[in-house]
Design an enzyme around this catalytic site. Structure first.
Site, mmCIF file in Angstrom:
data_model
loop_
_atom_site.group_PDB
_atom_site.id
_atom_site.type_symbol
_atom_site.label_atom_id
_atom_site.label_comp_id
_atom_site.label_asym_id
_atom_site.label_seq_id
_atom_site.Cartn_x
_atom_site.Cartn_y
_atom_site.Cartn_z
ATOM 1 N N GLU A 37 140.693 12.630 -48.493
ATOM 2 C CA GLU A 37 140.552 13.527 -49.124
ATOM 3 C C GLU A 37 141.421 14.969 -48.474
ATOM 4 O O GLU A 37 141.893 14.985 -47.272
ATOM 5 C CB GLU A 37 139.220 14.852 -48.799
ATOM 6 C CG GLU A 37 138.852 15.585 -49.952
ATOM 7 C CD GLU A 37 137.629 15.570 -49.307
ATOM 8 O OE1 GLU A 37 136.755 16.046 -48.459
ATOM 9 O OE2 GLU A 37 137.240 17.840 -49.633
ATOM 10 N N ARG A 262 133.512 4.673 -37.430
ATOM 11 C CA ARG A 262 134.686 5.070 -37.041
ATOM 12 C C ARG A 262 135.573 5.018 -35.613
ATOM 13 O O ARG A 262 135.021 4.639 -34.595
ATOM 14 C CB ARG A 262 134.639 7.059 -37.109
ATOM 15 C CG ARG A 262 134.065 7.371 -38.140
ATOM 16 C CD ARG A 262 133.177 8.294 -38.301
ATOM 17 N NE ARG A 262 134.000 9.297 -38.334
ATOM 18 C CZ ARG A 262 134.463 9.523 -39.567
ATOM 19 N NH1 ARG A 262 134.093 9.793 -40.527
ATOM 20 N NH2 ARG A 262 135.203 11.024 -39.610
ATOM 21 N N LYS A 272 138.137 17.085 -39.407
ATOM 22 C CA LYS A 272 138.604 17.757 -39.720
ATOM 23 C C LYS A 272 138.698 18.827 -39.978
ATOM 24 O O LYS A 272 139.243 19.674 -39.784
ATOM 25 C CB LYS A 272 139.775 17.268 -41.750
ATOM 26 C CG LYS A 272 140.297 16.569 -41.265
ATOM 27 C CD LYS A 272 140.785 15.473 -42.546
ATOM 28 C CE LYS A 272 139.333 15.181 -43.191
ATOM 29 N NZ LYS A 272 140.000 14.710 -44.864
HETATM 30 P P1 ATP Z 1 136.670 13.442 -41.073
HETATM 31 O O1 ATP Z 1 135.107 13.743 -40.865
HETATM 32 O O2 ATP Z 1 137.846 13.849 -39.838
HETATM 33 O O3 ATP Z 1 137.137 15.022 -41.898
HETATM 34 P P2 ATP Z 1 137.197 12.128 -43.431
HETATM 35 O O4 ATP Z 1 136.176 10.650 -43.440
HETATM 36 O O5 ATP Z 1 136.143 12.942 -44.310
HETATM 37 O O6 ATP Z 1 137.330 13.037 -41.931
HETATM 38 P P3 ATP Z 1 139.174 11.725 -45.445
HETATM 39 O O7 ATP Z 1 140.337 12.028 -45.945
HETATM 40 O O8 ATP Z 1 137.339 11.036 -46.141
HETATM 41 O O9 ATP Z 1 137.840 12.093 -43.967
HETATM 42 O O10 ATP Z 1 139.284 10.274 -45.021
HETATM 43 C C1 ATP Z 1 140.163 8.778 -45.336
HETATM 44 C C2 ATP Z 1 139.395 7.636 -44.994
HETATM 45 O O11 ATP Z 1 139.969 7.832 -44.062
HETATM 46 C C3 ATP Z 1 138.337 7.301 -45.722
HETATM 47 O O12 ATP Z 1 138.142 5.760 -45.587
HETATM 48 C C4 ATP Z 1 137.275 7.162 -44.037
HETATM 49 O O13 ATP Z 1 136.353 6.492 -44.073
HETATM 50 C C5 ATP Z 1 138.723 7.086 -43.414
HETATM 51 N N1 ATP Z 1 138.327 7.841 -42.022
HETATM 52 C C6 ATP Z 1 137.829 8.856 -41.449
HETATM 53 N N2 ATP Z 1 137.663 9.378 -40.088
HETATM 54 C C7 ATP Z 1 137.746 7.734 -39.064
HETATM 55 C C8 ATP Z 1 137.649 8.087 -38.006
HETATM 56 N N3 ATP Z 1 137.741 8.699 -37.125
HETATM 57 N N4 ATP Z 1 138.261 6.185 -37.567
HETATM 58 C C9 ATP Z 1 138.315 5.400 -39.147
HETATM 59 N N5 ATP Z 1 138.410 5.862 -39.783
HETATM 60 C C10 ATP Z 1 138.491 6.896 -40.248
HETATM 61 MG MG MG Z 2 135.297 12.172 -46.219
#
Ligand code: ATP
Ligand code: MG
Length: 571
Positions: A37, A262, A272
């Site tokens: 995102e 994760r 983020k």
């Molecule tokens: P955050 O919680 O840090 O804001 P998010 O999951 O909202 O991260 P996205 O942009 O939706 O961020 O993530 C893109 C991809 O990266 C998704 O498929 C998500 O599952 C993966 N991802 C995000 N954080 C992690 C992590 N800590 N470890 C592994 N994969 C991750």
């Molecule tokens: Mg997300």
């Protein structure tokens, strides 16, 4: 648990894909995607997801899409899109022409919503957001059906069209899927799939005043792109039944979603939202501050893409959440730089040394190895002269027992140069601070070897005062002072655990002249001090700024030894 050097880290998803290829489940296809995102910069957790999705297709001959999940117009910005692309590319992955945006599917998603309404599977609901929440119930309490749930298909079609036409106020109505208000899975209790929101979208501008929810977008986007293995993190496990429901009701291509744990790292945060707070609150200098766990921060700090990919391989992929010791990440970059970074000499806190018996106008070019174990990396010349700098902490006037470095009357070796002996200490009369040492050198020890087999207990790094150049060096420590900064009690904030000593700036360092004009992002081992990288933002031409990537001390190796020992004791 992370794997040790000997055993490959387990990766259950690789096994699934290998099996699918064997059974020809997807007709030999493997197609993944990385779906960020664009509401912040990528972090090392995302690197795990990137390495996994891009890595698998490289291994099995498939392709991976880059898809921006941009359903939330209020939080997304072009800056983030650009930074994400730069980071994925820097990590070494290529999506070729497969750059997609969920917003490209808005029209299609609207059609899908209309299809659900026509099938009696979605309805327009006039409850307020609070009421929707109240009606949803809890894990213990079943939900209550909305009074608008049984509107006729015609009425729903009419209202939804008028929602799109902008006839209603923001938040006054939503479109909901008609599933099951008694479901044990809260996601299935008639989730909202469209909302009214007048916000300018970074790609579609003001074309839309209704936006699909993430849950109504993600699975269908995967389906539209023909994704075979849709890999995501564990928090989406509970959403899978909903994604399956949409896809089955719409009768469209059905990708397989597989969830994995994760990545969490000690001494940092990995969300983020939290990272944004650090940026906006001025606790760091930006998303690419070298203390940040963002890819751009880690890159600026001096990490190589290889070391990050190697780290992601080593931590493996599991179903259970765990926290990885940041020492393993540091170990991975140390290992890489140990092999590839040329050695140089630099002095962080200079102490002037005058070699009394060395001629005033003489300068010698001494030969130094660029890498002690790799002759292919060659040699360079390092100038030696009468006035030098050594590290302040390498001298003690009154040394305790185990201090083997320079002290009054003691002889040590200067790396690649000579044996020197300290003969006098000059102090500032007022402060008592040591300002200069006087030493003598033994001309017979040129190159650092004594002809008579005389031993010294220390070899120190140094630079020539006149020939060295000034540099700024930034030393970093963990961003937070406790392993889990999110462990906060009584309404305290994770920011209260910020490490006040995470950055030390040294402005009058001296480095050997071979570093003049060091290219931004070039990496070195400063002998005895650690690995350093020319800052890609502030270092240029005459202004040298180095970030210390890591010290030489490998705590991961120590942690492993302790673990191995206790494992043996248990057996
Ligand atoms: P955050 O919680 O840090 O804001 P998010 O999951 O909202 O991260 P996205 O942009 O939706 O961020 O993530 C893109 C991809 O990266 C998704 O498929 C998500 O599952 C993966 N991802 C995000 N954080 C992690 C992590 N800590 N470890 C592994 N994969 C991750
Ligand atoms: Mg997300």
């Amino acid at each position: 648990m992370a794997a040790t050097d000997s055993a490959p880290a387990p990766n259950f998803i690789r096994n699934i894909v290998a099996e699918d290829m064997k059974t020809n489940k997807w007709r030999g296809r493997v197609h993944t995607r990385f779906p960020p995102e664009p509401n912040g910069y990528l972090h090392i957790g995302h690197a795990k997801a990137i390495c996994l999705s891009f890595g698998l297709v490289a291994e099995f001959g498939g392709v991976c899409n880059l898809r921006f999940d941009d359903t939330n117009p209020t939080k997304e910005e072009e800056e983030y899109v650009e930074s994400i692309k730069e980071d994925v590319r820097w990590l070494g992955f290529d999506w070729e022409d497969r750059e997609f945006y969920a917003s490209d599917y808005f029209e299609k998603l609207y059609e899908y919503a209309v299809q659900l309404i026509k099938d009696g599977k979605a309805y327009v609901c006039d409850l307020s957001a609070d009421e929707v929440r109240e009606y949803r119930g809890t894990l213990k309490r079943s939900g209550k059906e909305s009074p608008y749930r049984n509107r006729s298909i015609e009425e729903n079609l009419d209202l939804f069209e008028r929602m799109r036409a902008g006839e209603f106020e923001d938040g006054s109505r939503v479109l909901r899927a008609k599933i099951d208000m008694a479901s044990g899975n809260l996601n299935m209790r008639d989730p909202v799939i469209y909302r009214i929101l007048r916000a300018t979208h970074h790609r579609t501008g003001d074309k839309w005043c209704i936006y699909p929810m993430y849950d109504f977008t993600h699975g269908q986007s995967d389906s539209l792109e023909g994704i075979t293995h849709s890999l995501c993190t564990l928090e989406f496990e509970d959403h899978r039944p909903l994604y399956d429901w949409f896809i089955d009701e719409l009768k469209i291509f059905h990708p397989q979603q597989i969830e994995f744990a994760r990545l969490n790292l000690t001494y940092t945060v990995m969300s983020k939202r939290m990272l944004q707070q650090l940026v906006e609150g001025g606790h760091v200098t930006g998303w690419d501050d070298p203390r940040m766990p963002t890819i751009s921060g880690i890159r600026r700090r001096g990490y190589t893409p290889e070391s990050i990919r190697n780290f992601c391989e080593r931590i493996g992929v599991a179903k259970r959440d765990s926290t990885v010791d940041i020492a393993l990440l540091e170990h991975c970059v140390r290992e890489d730089l140990n092999e590839h970074a040329p050695r140089v000499m630099g002095v962080l806190r200079p102490l002037r040394v005058v070699i009394d018996n060395y001629p005033e106008d003489r300068v010698e070019e001494l030969e130094a190895l660029n890498h002690p174990a790799d002759p292919n990396m060659g040699k360079r010349k390092v100038p030696f002269s009468r006035v030098l700098y050594i590290e302040q902490e390498d001298f003690l006037e009154d040394p305790p027992k185990k201090f083997y470095r320079l002290a009054p009357g003691r002889e040590i070796r200067l790396r690649y140069a000579y044996f020197i002996t300290c003969v006098d200490v000059v102090k500032d009369e007022k402060t008592g601070e040591i300002v200069e040492l006087h030493c003598t050198y033994d001309p017979a020890t040129r190159g650092g070897d004594s002809p008579d087999g005389r031993k010294v207990k220390a070899t120190l790094h140094w630079v020539s005062a006149d020939h060295s150049i000034e540099a700024e060096v930034r030393l970093y420590d963990h961003l937070f002072s406790i392993p889990d900064p999110t462990d906060v009690k009584d309404g305290a904030d994770f920011k209260s655990h910020l490490n006040p000593n995470s950055l030390t700036i040294l402005t009058s360092c001296r480095v050997e002249p071979s570093l003049a004009g060091a290219a931004p992002e070039s990496r070195y081992q400063f002998e005895r001090l650690g690995y350093f990288c020319a800052d890609r933002v502030n270092s240029s031409g005459d202004t040298l700024v180095f970030n210390r990537t890591v010290t030489l001390r490998d705590t991961w190796v120590r942690i492993q030894k302790v673990q191995n020992r206790s494992r043996k004791e248990k057996i």
